[in-house]
Design an enzyme around this catalytic site. Sequence first.
Site, PDB file in Angstrom:
ATOM      1  N   LEU A 148       8.049   5.668 -15.376  1.00 10.37           N
ATOM      2  CA  LEU A 148       7.535   4.651 -14.450  1.00 10.37           C
ATOM      3  C   LEU A 148       6.198   5.074 -13.843  1.00 10.37           C
ATOM      4  O   LEU A 148       6.004   6.233 -13.508  1.00 10.37           O
ATOM      5  CB  LEU A 148       8.555   4.481 -13.320  1.00 10.37           C
ATOM      6  CG  LEU A 148       8.167   3.541 -12.172  1.00 10.37           C
ATOM      7  CD1 LEU A 148       8.257   2.087 -12.619  1.00 10.37           C
ATOM      8  CD2 LEU A 148       9.072   3.773 -10.954  1.00 10.37           C
ATOM      9  N   HIS A 175      10.133   2.155  10.184  1.00  6.18           N
ATOM     10  CA  HIS A 175       9.307   2.680   9.083  1.00  6.18           C
ATOM     11  C   HIS A 175       9.977   3.906   8.458  1.00  6.18           C
ATOM     12  O   HIS A 175      10.020   4.051   7.243  1.00  6.18           O
ATOM     13  CB  HIS A 175       7.906   3.046   9.578  1.00  6.18           C
ATOM     14  CG  HIS A 175       7.137   1.869  10.103  1.00  6.18           C
ATOM     15  ND1 HIS A 175       7.081   0.666   9.438  1.00  6.18           N
ATOM     16  CD2 HIS A 175       6.379   1.702  11.224  1.00  6.18           C
ATOM     17  CE1 HIS A 175       6.331  -0.190  10.138  1.00  6.18           C
ATOM     18  NE2 HIS A 175       5.908   0.417  11.224  1.00  6.18           N
ATOM     19  N   ASP A 205       8.504  -5.691   3.743  1.00 10.02           N
ATOM     20  CA  ASP A 205       8.290  -6.195   5.110  1.00 10.02           C
ATOM     21  C   ASP A 205       9.598  -6.199   5.904  1.00 10.02           C
ATOM     22  O   ASP A 205      10.681  -6.341   5.330  1.00 10.02           O
ATOM     23  CB  ASP A 205       7.706  -7.616   5.037  1.00 10.02           C
ATOM     24  CG  ASP A 205       7.053  -8.034   6.348  1.00 10.02           C
ATOM     25  OD1 ASP A 205       6.799  -7.161   7.202  1.00 10.02           O
ATOM     26  OD2 ASP A 205       6.796  -9.240   6.514  1.00 10.02           O
TER      27      ASP A 205
HETATM   28  C1  IPE Z   1       2.230  -7.134   4.786  1.00  8.34           C
HETATM   29  O1  IPE Z   1       3.108  -7.092   5.872  1.00  8.34           O
HETATM   30  C2  IPE Z   1       1.673  -5.775   4.536  1.00  8.34           C
HETATM   31  C3  IPE Z   1       2.622  -4.768   4.074  1.00  8.34           C
HETATM   32  C4  IPE Z   1       3.875  -4.979   3.774  1.00  8.34           C
HETATM   33  C5  IPE Z   1       2.092  -3.456   3.920  1.00  8.34           C
HETATM   34  P1  IPE Z   1       2.616  -7.517   7.330  1.00  8.34           P
HETATM   35  O2  IPE Z   1       3.799  -7.440   8.210  1.00  8.34           O
HETATM   36  O3  IPE Z   1       1.433  -6.724   7.711  1.00  8.34           O
HETATM   37  O4  IPE Z   1       2.148  -9.008   7.069  1.00  8.34           O
HETATM   38  P2  IPE Z   1       1.990 -10.237   8.065  1.00  8.34           P
HETATM   39  O5  IPE Z   1       1.082  -9.781   9.157  1.00  8.34           O
HETATM   40  O6  IPE Z   1       3.339 -10.574   8.571  1.00  8.34           O
HETATM   41  O7  IPE Z   1       1.412 -11.323   7.224  1.00  8.34           O
HETATM   42  C1  IPE Z   2       6.415  -3.570   6.952  1.00  8.88           C
HETATM   43  O1  IPE Z   2       7.190  -3.792   8.090  1.00  8.88           O
HETATM   44  C2  IPE Z   2       5.693  -2.250   6.983  1.00  8.88           C
HETATM   45  C3  IPE Z   2       4.229  -2.355   7.187  1.00  8.88           C
HETATM   46  C4  IPE Z   2       3.551  -3.469   7.229  1.00  8.88           C
HETATM   47  C5  IPE Z   2       3.503  -1.116   7.344  1.00  8.88           C
HETATM   48  P1  IPE Z   2       6.559  -4.356   9.429  1.00  8.88           P
HETATM   49  O2  IPE Z   2       6.091  -3.208  10.249  1.00  8.88           O
HETATM   50  O3  IPE Z   2       5.538  -5.387   9.142  1.00  8.88           O
HETATM   51  O4  IPE Z   2       7.838  -5.007  10.107  1.00  8.88           O
HETATM   52  P2  IPE Z   2       7.930  -6.412  10.841  1.00  8.88           P
HETATM   53  O5  IPE Z   2       7.362  -7.436   9.908  1.00  8.88           O
HETATM   54  O6  IPE Z   2       7.124  -6.295  12.098  1.00  8.88           O
HETATM   55  O7  IPE Z   2       9.378  -6.603  11.095  1.00  8.88           O
HETATM   56 MG    MG Z   3       5.638  -7.389   8.872  1.00  7.05          MG
END
Ligand code: IPE
Ligand code: IPE
Ligand code: MG
Length: 248
Positions: free
Chosen positions: A133, A39, A22
Amino acid sequence: MNNFKEQINLENLPSHVAIIMDGNGRWAKKQGKLRLFGHNNGVSSVRAVTEASAELGLKYLTLYAFSTENWNRPQDEVNGLMKLLIQTIEAETPTLNKNNVRLLSIGDSSRMPEDVNKRLQACIKTTENNTGLTLILALSYSSRWEITKATQDIANDIAQGIIKKEEITEELISNYMCTKNIPDPELLIRTSGEYRISNFLLWQIAYSELYFTDVLWPDFQKEDLYKAIVNYQSRERRFGKTSEQINK
Ligand code: IPE
Ligand code: IPE
Ligand code: MG
């Protein structure tokens, strides 16, 4: 930075590490860039963590890459993520093979674009005989989707006489999850300073050690994984027993 790798006890490695990757969006925003830039840069962390896990000799690494709820993001971001997935899988397949890594995926593939599924299946096939792995990508995954599907499948199998209702045990339920034959993660890591599970592996993490770090995913490097493992190894896993029972 401390040398965490040297502090790892190779006799007490988790066999399965799961990561909620995240913070890509915030990482990009901090630099005045678009979320997709984050990303794109998250891919190098995926590469680093996969390589570190393979080198250490972990058996399973599960990466939460796209949740069921992420389908609700702006269409541009979803499209960009799907494109990135195809490119990454294609570009990384030779490296996975070279490192003896086997790829698997969990999640609702019926919602994934056909070209992503094709590329994914091709990589799964190419790497199926690798014995190092196992890298599990959670794509279009959510735990409640998985548990709902498992319940439907169990009910169908009972109706068809394939199993009897008396045969429902914890083990049987585990075998109806996407993670059939994969041990539960001993260690679950979440990056970016959020303290929640976001619908990830709810059944499987019943007794996992949870590790939260403020590091945003694109900044997460091998040392950050080693640090999490060292922290995991400092814990006493009691599984409901007393400390005296564990240490006797
Ligand atoms: C959780 O992250 C999903 C992934 C890392 C793929 P999100 O950014 O979607 O989660 P929330 O919305 O903050 O809970
Ligand atoms: C995690 O990073 C990747 C996915 C959930 C696909 P985020 O896109 O949720 O990044 P933040 O949480 O908005 O910073
Ligand atoms: Mg996120």
